[in-house]
Design a protein around this motif. Structure first.
Motif, short mmCIF file in Angstrom:
data_model
loop_
_atom_site.label_atom_id
_atom_site.label_comp_id
_atom_site.label_asym_id
_atom_site.label_seq_id
_atom_site.Cartn_x
_atom_site.Cartn_y
_atom_site.Cartn_z
N ASP A 70 1.02 -1.23 -0.05
CA ASP A 70 -0.09 -0.13 -0.01
C ASP A 70 0.93 1.34 0.06
N HIS A 71 0.56 2.25 -0.64
CA HIS A 71 1.37 3.63 -0.92
C HIS A 71 1.30 4.16 0.31
N ALA A 72 0.18 4.23 1.34
CA ALA A 72 0.01 4.79 2.27
C ALA A 72 1.21 4.51 3.35
N THR A 73 1.58 3.29 3.34
CA THR A 73 2.68 2.66 3.97
C THR A 73 3.88 2.63 3.64
N ALA A 74 3.95 2.14 2.18
CA ALA A 74 5.37 2.12 1.66
C ALA A 74 6.08 3.34 1.30
N LEU A 75 5.27 4.27 0.88
CA LEU A 75 6.02 5.41 0.34
C LEU A 75 6.54 6.44 1.61
N PRO A 76 6.13 6.73 2.55
CA PRO A 76 6.53 7.14 3.67
C PRO A 76 7.82 6.42 4.16
N ARG A 77 7.97 5.22 4.27
CA ARG A 77 8.91 4.25 4.43
C ARG A 77 10.11 4.31 3.38
N TYR A 78 9.54 4.51 2.24
CA TYR A 78 10.68 4.67 1.31
C TYR A 78 11.48 6.06 1.38
N LEU A 79 10.50 7.04 1.61
CA LEU A 79 11.14 8.39 1.80
C LEU A 79 12.15 8.63 2.92
N THR A 80 11.78 7.75 4.18
CA THR A 80 12.58 7.64 5.22
C THR A 80 13.76 6.97 4.91
N LEU A 81 13.93 5.76 4.34
CA LEU A 81 14.88 5.01 3.74
C LEU A 81 15.93 5.96 3.18
N GLN A 82 15.24 6.73 2.34
CA GLN A 82 16.12 7.52 1.26
C GLN A 82 16.67 8.62 2.08
#
Length: 132
Positions: A70-82
């Motif tokens: 789900d974008h609502a979970t994956a996108l903030p995590r991806y941003l945090t990771l980057q």
């Protein structure tokens, strides 16, 4: 060796690397193009980075990790990771040069390998964890 190629191409690690290299090339081309067209280096590079980020996230989520997240979970995590990888890259680069005296080329190679490994591990375990 050639017989193993189809199996390698189907691995998640291979897809991850293809997307990462593609995103880096996209960033390079877009930043050059936008600055060449008259944008300031800061604005041109920032816009290029934002576009490359969206493309990389979309490709990693969709192709590398199978679009199961789900974008609502994956996108903030991806941003945090980057953001974490950016800070980690700065730290590795600094230590490589100041503590170990590595040349710029060696420092760049070490930083790229370390940040890529961290990104893959965290992407696999936290950003896009296996389902089922």
């Amino acid at each position: 060796m050639i017989d193993a190629l189809p199996g390698l191409i189907q691995t998640r690690l291979f897809r991850f690397l293809v997307v990462g290299v593609g995103a880096a090339l996209l960033l390079f081309v877009l930043s050059w193009l936008l600055v060449s067209l008259g944008l300031s280096p800061f604005v041109g590079s920032a816009v290029a980075y934002a576009i490359a980020f969206v493309v990389a996230y979309s490709a990693q989520r969709g192709w590398t990790f199978g679009a199961e997240h789900d974008h609502a979970t994956a996108l903030p995590r991806y941003l945090t990771l980057q953001l974490g990888c950016a800070a980690f890259s700065g730290l590795v680069s600094h230590v490589a040069v100041t503590r170990f005296g590595l040349s710029p080329v060696a420092m760049s190679a070490l930083t790229t390998a370390a940040a890529s490994a961290l990104s893959y591990i965290v992407s696999s375990a936290w950003v896009f964890p296996a389902r089922g």
